[in-house]
Design an enzyme around this catalytic site. Structure first.
Site, PDB file in Angstrom:
ATOM      1  N   GLU A 109      26.845 -20.293   5.999  1.00 16.46           N
ATOM      2  CA  GLU A 109      25.754 -20.697   5.122  1.00 16.46           C
ATOM      3  C   GLU A 109      26.052 -22.021   4.409  1.00 16.46           C
ATOM      4  O   GLU A 109      25.984 -22.135   3.194  1.00 16.46           O
ATOM      5  CB  GLU A 109      25.452 -19.583   4.122  1.00 16.46           C
ATOM      6  CG  GLU A 109      24.893 -18.350   4.822  1.00 16.46           C
ATOM      7  CD  GLU A 109      24.638 -17.179   3.911  1.00 16.46           C
ATOM      8  OE1 GLU A 109      23.654 -16.452   4.156  1.00 16.46           O
ATOM      9  OE2 GLU A 109      25.412 -16.968   2.963  1.00 16.46           O
ATOM     10  N   GLU A 153      25.539 -11.353  10.995  1.00 17.38           N
ATOM     11  CA  GLU A 153      25.290 -10.431   9.892  1.00 17.38           C
ATOM     12  C   GLU A 153      24.002  -9.671  10.203  1.00 17.38           C
ATOM     13  O   GLU A 153      22.996 -10.274  10.580  1.00 17.38           O
ATOM     14  CB  GLU A 153      25.154 -11.157   8.550  1.00 17.38           C
ATOM     15  CG  GLU A 153      26.419 -11.858   8.098  1.00 17.38           C
ATOM     16  CD  GLU A 153      26.252 -12.625   6.787  1.00 17.38           C
ATOM     17  OE1 GLU A 153      25.305 -12.314   6.023  1.00 17.38           O
ATOM     18  OE2 GLU A 153      27.053 -13.537   6.534  1.00 17.38           O
TER      19      GLU A 153
END
Length: 1063
Positions: free
Chosen positions: A479, A549
């Site tokens: 991220e 994820e």
């Protein structure tokens, strides 16, 4: 001050502190190398002296460190002791701070906050007299958060940052070998590096990993090694390509490399070679090995490589490294190991301990990985930094595929860009990315002044962990958007280590990655991505799809695992994924008022914070399994069984091994009011190759097809022999299938009615109606139309709830889950589902000789709004004392589309009930999208044991597929037995075998409590009997409940029978 800086100057760029300069991240550190701590080392862990200051300028000067008793009185002020490894916030200095995305400081990189708490550490050490007088001495720090300067005997030796990466300093010229020495470390809580260490975890500071003083030979030594294995085209014979970095003082240096079995496997030498050809400080040796056993996560076979450095005929140094022969590659667009495509059943794991934060003891790390293996997990993503170096040795040994991830995340720049634009979180994720990601990347990821800092984090990870067989993929971080600096990291990884693949989710087109990676897509979107993203016109593709994820495991969840697993099995391009995340990050906290609990964001006065979002794991904070982990184990089990045409079809879902290591045992049991074993035995398994299936005859169970009770076939697959991670008999997979079934009889065998039938009579008592029989009475409230009391043999079983004024009432609400909170709870509360009230419209009593029938019409609706349910309820009381409740609900008005549940709520007197028995799914909780780990049986538990102690209190403890339920006591009071009413009284949108939950915690208490210690018990048992309950989903971060597993607001009919039984 003159002698203080005989080392390096205090700042690389005069006038700019090192910790405020993104171009300065290492000063005077040695080149990174493979993790190796030789026997000639001194562990400097333990008690250090410590000084905590509010800013760097308030920190003590190193010049006083050597002064006796801490120098002057003022010098000694503020000093205490601290444990290393450890975090100062967990040892009484400052406080922990949790954020997920947002930075806890102003966003103006590279500048950290002015208020920058600074911890100064110091301790003494003495060089062992056995060490050579001219050896090289290194000071090694394996983890310091966030940046630090190091002094030895008052001399500034160096500076480093990159909290989860190691640094080594050559301290040879600064150490007194004959006397006492002092090392001093000034650690800054915030640095420019903090901007790219914004991982979803606690902000915790200090020296949190090991510190060593290490001795190496001075003139001739092994500096590092890179051992790369390769396999031939048939994946049979192997080659070890060894690159040995040496420091050589003469041309007489040579290196010998030997490949051997581990000592536990006999220690035999497979192959050996040597070379003295030193080029640019490196010696390359290539060693063929005939048919070595291959390393995989399923077959983690290791060899040891011994590297010996000779100077002339003298042995100068020896070191060893375990290796596994395996080859990682993209083949036909898939991630393959040893020529075989693999499937990830993985988890994301942070380094975390509930007492010590990221200073995790080694036995705790090992226990984590053992738990993973025992629950069929085969892969691990290091989130979002390189884990403790010892983890990789354990993963090599036990067998886990590892994605090793660079210490890099700068997610907080998203908020810096999105909030001023008032971009709502409810907006489609892809739209939000277009509005924010490119701008967010400009801060650091796509900023050339940060290039070297980014690449350094890749270099440190690759060089430390490069010799581990378990590490098959490098990750560029998490991220951090996408920019030119990621491309530079990718280029370094591919140039340095072409034998591994590279991952990065933030690269949407997989330009700098060997796979397409996604987070939290719905199953439908995932399937669409797999079929379209990067797919050519002919249907081929060059790169696979993984979920780095998914299935956010927050609180009561994750739901929907079976749907993801079905997609993984159906589309070969989908190579699995990694659950977010392995464990809750609660920190144990003991308050002055006596309360103790696992704390989350905000519990330490940390502002801003992201609250409970740190409690989103498959393990509780003490690293004990939640129901979510048991669900995952069942969903990803490597053996699946189906029943087809009277035969068992057994499928082997392993990638590399057959099923010869497993024992298959079967049993048949009859279930009614108890479990009765009927037969059992062993199944002979044929050879079933990885990825294939075989059919075997059913055991002799045909005679049970018309059995007068429910009969069930159970098959269990267990380990034949003990392994490094589990004992023999450990269950790997199981299967259950119903062979026959009849509806259980109403009464339990051995139970008797609570009374003899002598007729019924009704009495009016003010505003109540009492229906009485021999030994029992039911009381109804004529004002509200609800049952208010049930008394048997003088014992009151049901009582009035103070909020509803009823002992039994139709209800829709339950405590929310974490996954309900983002979307469902606001939606439900907008429709007032949590505030439903009841109005009596009519009631009719029809007495009879053998029964009394009471019919009521009520309207269930919330204040303010005009929608509701028209509820027609029929209560039938038999002369034997049974109560049949038939409920017919019809929605009217501007109604919601769905509600949490539909059923009845009962209030039982606590003093008469302390346990339950039931025939249904168990023994744990179950929900429509989280039920795979439970099986049909007859179970018994106390009321307390029915609860799942989620660390953020919420809805829990539902049990599905129930045939009957008994709530009773060991003290001889009557037992309430509940079963589903007549099938004709159930509508198609209901679960014919009902759901239930029993607790002492009211909905409001569960909803309001922040921690389990806040839960106050009622003096009653609150029992739910449900015709329909909603799934749990993963909407805290991901998709919600599948549409067909919602409880739709529609016409609904259901019925229950209640009876009091006595022994």
């Amino acid at each position: 001050m003159g002698s203080l800086y005989r080392g390096i100057p205090p700042q690389e760029v005069e006038g700019t502190p090192d910790f405020c300069n993104e171009a300065v991240f290492r000063r005077n550190t040695l080149p990174p190398r493979s993790y190796y701590i030789p026997n000639t080392s001194l562990v400097l862990n333990g008690k250090w002296q410590f000084h905590y200051a509010p800013t760097p300028l308030h920190a003590p000067e190193p010049s006083v460190f050597g002064a006796p008793s801490g120098g002057t009185a003022s010098d000694a002020e503020g000093w205490t002791t601290i444990q290393v490894p450890g975090h100062w916030q967990l040892q009484g200095h400052g406080h922990p701070h949790y954020t997920n995305v947002q930075y806890p400081f102003p966003v103006c990189p590279p500048h950290p906050p002015t208020e920058n708490p600074t911890g100064t550490y110091r301790r003494s050490f003495q060089v062992p007299s056995s060490w050579a007088p001219n050896s090289q001495l290194r000071l090694r720090f394996d983890g310091v958060d966030s940046a630090y300067h190091v002094w030895v005997n008052g001399i500034l030796v160096g500076y480093a940052q990159g909290s989860r990466n190691p640094s080594e300093f050559d301290v040879t010229p600064f150490v007194d070998r004959s006397g006492l020495n002092e090392v001093s470390v000034r650690v800054y809580q915030w640095s420019d590096g903090s901007y790219i260490e914004d991982q979803d975890q606690w902000w915790l500071s200090g020296i949190f990993r090991d510190v060593h003083l290490i001795e190496f030979p001075s003139e001739d030594r092994i500096e590092d090694w890179f051992l790369r294995t390769d396999l031939d085209e048939e994946y049979n014979n192997g080659t070890l390509n060894a690159t040995i970095h040496v420091k050589a003082s003469s041309s007489s240096v040579r290196v010998s490399v030997a490949v051997r079995e581990l000592a536990k496997n006999g220690g035999a030498t497979l192959a050996t070679d040597e070379s003295g050809d030193v080029v640019d400080g490196k010696i390359n040796i290539r060693i063929p090995v005939d048919s070595p056993r291959k390393w995989t996560a399923e077959t983690p076979y290791l060899y040891t490589v011994e590297i010996v450095l000779f100077v002339g005929s003298s042995l100068a140094q020896t070191t060893q490294q375990n290796i596994g022969f395996r080859k990682v590659e993209l083949k036909d667009g898939l991630i393959c190991v040893n020529g075989t495509a693999i499937q990830f059943h993985g988890v994301n794991r942070h380094d975390h301990h509930p007492l010590f934060g990221r200073a995790v003891p080694l036995d705790f790390i090992r226990d984590d990985l053992l738990l993973m293996k025992k629950h069929n997990i085969n892969a691990l993503r290091c989130s979002h930094y390189p884990s403790h170096p010892a983890l990789f040795d354990i993963a090599d040994e036990l067998g886990l595929w590892v994605i090793d991830e660079a210490d890099l995340e700068c997610h907080g720049f998203y908020d810096a860009v999105a909030r001023p634009q008032d971009i709502p979180e409810e907006m489609d994720y892809e739209k939000r990315k277009k509005l924010t990601f490119a701008r967010a990347a400009k801060y650091t990821s796509d900023n050339p002044s940060w290039r070297n800092a980014y690449v350094d984090r890749m270099v440190q990870m690759v060089q430390r962990d490069k010799n581990h067989a378990s590490v098959i993929i490098w990750s560029l971080g998490n991220e951090a958007f996408y920019g030119q600096n990621h491309k530079a990291m990718y280029q370094y990884a591919k140039k340095t280590d072409p034998g591994r693949l590279v991952h990065y989710e933030g690269d949407p087109q997989a330009e700098s990655a060997d796979m397409y990676s996604y987070m939290y897509p719905s199953v439908d979107r995932l399937i669409k991505l797999a079929k379209t993203e990067g797919v050519k016109d002919d249907g081929t593709f060059e790169k696979p799809v993984v979920l780095c994820e998914y299935a956010h495991a927050m609180g009561n969840g994750p739901g929907g695992l079976e749907d993801y697993e079905e997609a993984f099995r159906s589309l070969k391009r989908l190579q699995g994924g990694f659950i977010w995340e392995w464990a809750n990050h609660g920190l144990w906290k003991e308050d002055s008022d006596g309360k103790s609990y696992y704390a989350y964001g905000g519990d330490f006065g940390d502002i801003p914070n992201d609250g409970t979002f740190v409690m989103d794991g498959l393990l509780f904070s003490a690293h004990k399994p939640t129901p979510g982990l048991l669900e995952l184990k069942k969903v990803i089990e490597p053996v699946r069984v189906s029943l087809e045409d009277g035969h068992l079809v057994i499928s082997n879902l392993y990638n590399f091994v057959g099923l010869e290591h497993l024992t298959a045992m079967y049993s048949v049991e009859a279930l009614d009011d108890c479990s009765t074993p009927l037969s059992s035995g062993k199944l002979e398994l044929p050879d079933i190759h990885p990825g294939s299936s075989a059919t075997i005859p059913l055991p002799q169970v045909a005679q049970y097809a018309n059995f007068d009770k429910e009969t069930w076939l159970n098959i269990s697959f267990t380990l034949k022999q003990s392994t490094s991670w589990a004992d023999s008999g450990h269950e790997i997979a199981w299967f259950q299938r119903q062979l026959s079934g009849t509806k259980p009889s109403l009464k339990s065998e051995g139970d008797a009615p609570s009374h003899i039938s002598l007729g019924l009579h009704c009495r009016q008592i003010n505003a109540d109606l009492a229906v009485e029989g021999e030994g029992f009475s039911f009381t109804f409230d004529k004002v509200r139309g609800y049952l208010t009391s049930w008394i048997v043999n003088g014992v009151k079983l049901l009582e009035v709830d103070p909020l509803t004024h009823a002992a039994i009432i139709p209800t829709l609400w339950r405590p929310p889950t974490d996954n309900d909170n983002p979307l469902s709870v606001p939606y439900w509360k907008r429709f007032g589902v949590d505030t439903m009230t009841s109005q009596l419209r009519s009631s009719v009593v029809t007495p009879g000789k053998d029964s009394v029938v009471i019919k009521t019409a009520t309207f269930l609706s919330p204040p303010v709004l005009s929608w509701g349910f028209e509820v027609n309820t029929q209560y039938t009381i038999s002369s034997h004392g049974t109560l049949d409740v038939v409920v017919h609900m019809k929605p009217t008005g501007f109604k919601p589309d769905h509600v949490p549940r539909i059923g009845l709520s009962l209030r039982l007197l606590q003093r008469h009930f302390d346990g339950v028995q039931w025939h249904g799914l168990g023994p744990g909780e179950s929900y429509p999208d989280k039920r795979s780990a439970q099986h049909i049986g007859v179970f018994a538990k106390t009321i307390a044991d029915l609860q799942t102690p989620y660390e953020v209190p919420q809805e829990n403890g539902n049990r599905m597929e129930t045939r009957w339920l008994r709530v009773g006591s060991a003290q001889g009071t009557p037992t309430i037995r509940v079963s589903a009413g007549n099938e004709v009284d159930w509508s198609d949108n209901c679960e014919k075998n009902f759901s239930w939950a029993a607790t002492k915690h009211s909905v409001k208490v569960l909803e309001d409590a922040k921690h389990p210690c806040d839960l106050v018990e009622e003096d009653a048992i609150l029992l739910r009997l449900d015709a329909a309950v909603a799934g749990v989903g993963t909407a805290a971060c991901g998709p919600g409940v599948r549409e067909d597993l919602l409880v739709k607001v529609a016409e609904t009919k259901f019925a229950f029978t209640l009876e009091a039984l006595t022994k």
